[in-house]
Design a protein around this motif. Structure first.
Motif, short mmCIF file in Angstrom:
data_model
loop_
_atom_site.label_atom_id
_atom_site.label_comp_id
_atom_site.label_asym_id
_atom_site.label_seq_id
_atom_site.Cartn_x
_atom_site.Cartn_y
_atom_site.Cartn_z
N LEU A 1 -2.85 -3.95 3.45
CA LEU A 1 -3.58 -4.46 2.54
C LEU A 1 -2.92 -4.49 1.17
CD1 LEU A 1 -6.72 -1.92 2.93
CD2 LEU A 1 -6.28 -4.30 3.94
N LEU A 2 -1.52 -3.95 1.26
CA LEU A 2 -0.95 -4.02 -0.01
C LEU A 2 -0.37 -5.37 -0.57
CD1 LEU A 2 1.35 -0.79 0.90
CD2 LEU A 2 -0.50 -0.93 -0.49
N CYS A 3 -0.66 -5.45 -1.82
CA CYS A 3 0.05 -6.55 -2.47
C CYS A 3 0.88 -6.19 -3.58
CB CYS A 3 -1.33 -7.46 -3.10
SG CYS A 3 -2.28 -7.92 -2.13
N LYS A 4 2.12 -6.67 -3.46
CA LYS A 4 3.06 -6.07 -4.54
C LYS A 4 2.69 -6.15 -5.97
CE LYS A 4 7.89 -6.75 -5.91
NZ LYS A 4 9.43 -7.56 -5.59
N ASP A 5 3.10 -5.12 -6.90
CA ASP A 5 3.03 -5.35 -8.36
C ASP A 5 1.48 -5.27 -8.90
OD1 ASP A 5 5.55 -4.99 -8.64
OD2 ASP A 5 5.96 -7.08 -9.19
N GLU A 6 0.53 -4.90 -7.80
CA GLU A 6 -0.90 -4.94 -8.27
C GLU A 6 -0.78 -3.66 -9.37
OE1 GLU A 6 -3.69 -7.15 -7.15
OE2 GLU A 6 -1.88 -8.02 -7.77
N LEU A 7 -0.45 -2.51 -9.02
CA LEU A 7 -0.37 -1.41 -10.00
C LEU A 7 0.49 -1.97 -11.54
CD1 LEU A 7 -1.05 1.50 -10.66
CD2 LEU A 7 1.22 1.97 -9.66
N LEU A 8 1.49 -2.80 -11.42
CA LEU A 8 2.10 -2.86 -12.52
C LEU A 8 0.92 -3.89 -13.69
CD1 LEU A 8 4.51 -3.37 -14.20
CD2 LEU A 8 5.26 -5.35 -12.80
N ARG A 9 0.48 -4.89 -12.71
CA ARG A 9 -0.45 -5.88 -13.54
C ARG A 9 -1.68 -5.17 -14.11
NH1 ARG A 9 2.06 -9.77 -9.98
NH2 ARG A 9 0.68 -9.32 -8.17
N GLY B 1 -10.86 -0.46 2.21
CA GLY B 1 -11.39 -1.55 2.02
C GLY B 1 -12.65 -1.88 1.81
N ASN B 2 -13.64 -0.86 1.88
CA ASN B 2 -15.04 -0.80 1.70
C ASN B 2 -15.39 -0.50 0.22
OD1 ASN B 2 -14.27 1.85 2.08
ND2 ASN B 2 -16.23 2.18 3.25
N GLU B 3 -14.29 -0.20 -0.78
CA GLU B 3 -14.59 0.09 -1.96
C GLU B 3 -14.51 -1.32 -2.81
OE1 GLU B 3 -12.01 2.84 0.13
OE2 GLU B 3 -11.76 0.79 -0.33
N ALA C 1 -7.60 -9.09 5.18
CA ALA C 1 -6.79 -8.07 5.79
C ALA C 1 -7.62 -6.90 6.11
CB ALA C 1 -5.47 -7.61 4.72
N VAL C 2 -8.61 -6.56 5.35
CA VAL C 2 -9.50 -5.65 6.03
C VAL C 2 -10.08 -5.81 7.31
CG1 VAL C 2 -11.53 -4.24 5.27
CG2 VAL C 2 -9.72 -4.81 3.36
N LYS C 3 -10.68 -7.04 7.18
CA LYS C 3 -11.31 -7.36 8.42
C LYS C 3 -10.28 -7.37 9.68
CE LYS C 3 -14.50 -10.52 6.12
NZ LYS C 3 -15.00 -11.95 5.83
N ARG C 4 -9.17 -7.73 9.58
CA ARG C 4 -7.91 -7.75 10.54
C ARG C 4 -7.55 -6.33 11.07
NH1 ARG C 4 -6.21 -12.45 7.65
NH2 ARG C 4 -4.50 -11.23 6.99
N HIS C 5 -7.20 -5.43 10.04
CA HIS C 5 -6.51 -4.33 10.26
C HIS C 5 -7.12 -3.08 10.04
CE1 HIS C 5 -3.07 -6.96 10.61
NE2 HIS C 5 -3.31 -7.33 9.34
N ILE C 6 -8.31 -3.03 9.59
CA ILE C 6 -9.06 -1.66 9.25
C ILE C 6 -10.31 -1.36 10.33
CG2 ILE C 6 -10.45 -0.30 7.47
CD1 ILE C 6 -7.43 -0.68 6.72
N ARG C 7 -10.22 -0.47 10.76
CA ARG C 7 -11.52 -0.09 11.73
C ARG C 7 -12.74 -0.51 11.16
NH1 ARG C 7 -13.05 5.86 14.08
NH2 ARG C 7 -14.69 5.17 15.61
N VAL D 1 -17.45 -5.40 9.31
CA VAL D 1 -18.70 -5.01 8.86
C VAL D 1 -18.60 -4.46 7.69
CG1 VAL D 1 -20.70 -3.62 9.13
CG2 VAL D 1 -19.57 -4.70 11.20
N ILE D 2 -17.72 -3.57 7.16
CA ILE D 2 -17.60 -2.84 5.94
C ILE D 2 -16.85 -3.29 4.93
CG2 ILE D 2 -17.75 -0.67 7.47
CD1 ILE D 2 -14.90 -0.01 6.72
N ALA D 3 -16.09 -4.45 5.07
CA ALA D 3 -15.17 -4.86 4.08
C ALA D 3 -16.06 -5.21 2.94
CB ALA D 3 -14.48 -6.08 4.56
#
Length: 621
Positions: free
Chosen positions: A319-327, A487-489, A498-504, A508-510
């Protein structure tokens, strides 16, 4: 005294002719690197001199004071004013009671008054033209006119004893692909004086129309250009006008004096790796960029990497996207009023149903925003209002928070309800908050329900706070951040595929609701801690601090003690967790009422994380 200044003092008319013959573009001299340097002049009665000097010192990055000439110790002819005798342009402006009442070719008729007046020599504003040439940009003078436009802003200079005025700026349109190089070249050439004070929408400076400058002629922005702004020495003209002195003079708009370089305290030039500025876009509507040093960027990227560990093996690395914390931290650094929300009622069979992940991170972020003197509020579910009020009150009592956080609720009810909530006094052009933050807040899925990680629908426990984030996307001037670990937050709609593909149970919960910035952490509290630490790094960065205050006023004391005390710490976070345990708030994974978050023990996993984040900030609260 140099040969040139000696010659000027002896033969002012001769040297003026010599200069004009050698350089017909003498008006634009702010890029001169050696020899006599350009400056402007302000002449005031001796009684106003101490206050004006203090005013210049308080705003030294905008009005660099080079010299003060006392009455009887200066002669105007010796100041070497450059005048284009071919066009008959005036050399001076005359002010009476704050009003410019005319232009003058000389001050000879005011010799008697000048006996009681002080002359201030001010450094001319930085010109980006040399930096533009360095990055391969052609000259973009105002359609062949001689005076590039300057604009009054709504940014106030620091006021001193009757002297106060808005900042005046010049603008240069820069192609987007050359923005970083231009800013670095400007800072390399001019030091702190070369750093822009704003990049992006002129409306954020209170400038309504770039085609209507307050001084000079406009420069046209072409498609793909980004407006970049620097302070103008015309700020001193506004200060003279504002003080309403019975009589005052300034050099005219298009004229300068030449001052011996040895009189000038030059700004430091050149860049080190620590001070190299980087430009980052933080908003598209309105368009807004921020500046930060490369070393500060690196520290914030370290924070982002630290919190991205996956102790629950949920697959959050996808789920990580680079520099989201920075922005996100840059956007929050520019914000004035922040609304935080938290609350994930995953334990639907218990009372309260809340978990220990979320509130600590929200309170830690709020504490640091308070230290930065920003307005902070929190919106929570109506059914949990009493619980959160107790948490906030006890956090204040135990020193986790410096002051209470106003608690709000939002129940929705109509299409206009969210707009009314986000608008200040019902004004659609005046947002009540300019940044929304969700930390471990239940997020709405595509089917309109809210799910915990096990696909249990908890909609009956959740108020539609998502509507505020959806509406904020349509209101210019409001940005948003979502912090999550599964991913459900709320806000994780930005990474929902990415949540739909990689998170249990992801299909449904994304969460389907996006935030502008999606900060991913192994535990959401860690994201709140990391944002607080990133804000400390930003506000301790001289490059960013100078940009924040638009170079007006004196620099803020870096590393202020109250900032350090407001950072998350092991002691404070332990107190916060004990408050939650007292009120029967449970761990999110195990359901245990105890010193753990998401099934992870506080005194090993979470204390180690807090310490790692503090180590990156370089402080030890």
């Amino acid at each position: 005294m140099t040969f040139l200044s000696h010659l000027r003092a002896c033969f002012p008319s001769v040297i003026r002719s010599f200069i004009l013959q050698r350089n017909s573009a003498i008006r634009n001299m702010s890029g001169m690197a050696t020899g006599p340097q350009p400056a402007s002049v302000v002449v005031l009665h001796r009684s106003l001199a101490p206050a004006f000097e203090s005013f210049c010192q308080a705003n030294s990055s905008v009005l660099p004071l080079l010299s003060r000439k006392e009455p009887g110790k200066w002669a105007w002819s010796a100041l070497g004013m450059v005048s284009d005798t071919r066009s008959g342009c005036p050399q001076f402006w005359k002010y009476e009671s704050g009003i410019c009442t005319g232009s003058l070719a000389s001050l000879e008729e005011y010799l008697e008054q000048l006996k009681d007046m002080v002359a201030f020599i001010l450094g001319c504003s930085f010109s980006p033209e040399e930096a533009c040439k360095e990055v391969g940009l052609p000259s973009r003078d105002a359609a062949g006119q001689r005076n590039a436009g300057a604009y009054k802003t709504t940014v106030p200079c620091s006021t001193i004893a009757g002297f106060g005025c808005p900042l005046v700026v010049t603008m240069r349109p820069i192609p987007k692909d050359k923005l970083d190089r231009l800013v670095q070249a400007s800072c390399s050439t001019g030091g702190e004086y070369g750093q822009p004070i704003h990049i992006g929408d002129p409306g954020l400076l209170g400038i309504k129309d770039l085609s209507q400058p307050d001084y000079g002629d406009p420069i046209v922005c072409h498609p793909g250009d980004i407006p970049v702004f620097w302070p103008s020495q015309l700020t001193s003209f506004e200060a003279v006008s504002g003080c309403r002195a019975p009589l005052a003079f300034t050099s005219a708009l298009d004229h300068v004096i030449l001052t011996d370089l040895r009189e000038i305290k030059k700004p430091a030039t050149g860049l080190t790796s620590k001070g190299i500025p980087e430009v980052h876009r933080i908003s598209q509507d309105p368009l807004h960029y921020s500046i930060i040093s490369a070393s500060a960027v690196q520290k914030i990227r370290e924070l982002e990497a630290i919190i991205a560990v996956d102790p629950g093996n949920r697959g959050i690395g996808h789920l990580l996207c680079k520099d989201e914390l920075l922005r996100a931290s840059l956007s929050l650094s520019h914000a004035h009023s922040v609304l935080i929300t938290t609350g994930f009622p995953t334990h639907f069979t218990h009372e309260p149903p809340e978990e220990t992940d979320g509130p600590p991170g929200a309170v830690a972020l709020a504490a640091f925003l308070q230290a930065l003197e920003k307005e902070v509020s929190m919106v929570v579910d109506q059914r949990a209002l009493s619980l959160h009020q107790k948490i906030v009150d006890e956090a204040v009592e135990q020193g986790v928070l410096k002051a209470p956080i106003p608690l709000l609720t939002y129940r929705g009810g109509s299409a206009e309800a969210a707009q009314d909530f986000l608008h200040k006094d019902g004004d659609p052009k005046s947002p009540r908050f300019d940044h929304l933050v969700a930390i471990e807040r239940a997020g709405r899925a595509a089917d309109g329900n809210y799910y915990n990680a096990r696909k249990v629908n908890i909609k009956h426990l959740v108020d539609p706070i998502d509507d505020l984030f959806l509406t904020a996307q349509k209101i210019p001037g409001i940005s948003s951040t979502g912090i999550g670990d599964g991913g459900n937050e709320l806000g994780m709609g930005k990474v929902k595929e990415a949540v739909k593909r990689h998170i249990r149970n992801g299909t449904v919960i994304a969460c389907d609701v996006e935030a502008d910035f999606a900060v991913i952490a192994g535990v959401s509290n860690w994201g709140g801690y990391a944002l607080a630490c990133a804000l400390y790094i930003l506000n301790s960065c001289e490059v960013h601090e100078r940009y924040l205050r638009k170079r007006t006023g004196p620099p803020r004391a870096l590393g202020e003690q109250n900032w350090i005390q407001a950072l998350p710490s092991i002691t404070k976070e332990e107190k916060m967790l004990r408050i939650l345990v007292k009120h029967q708030v449970r761990s999110g994974v195990s359901g245990v009422v105890g010193m753990e978050v998401d099934g992870l023990p506080f005194h090993t996993t979470h204390t180690e994380m807090i310490q790692k984040l503090l180590n990156v900030t370089g402080v030890h609260p």
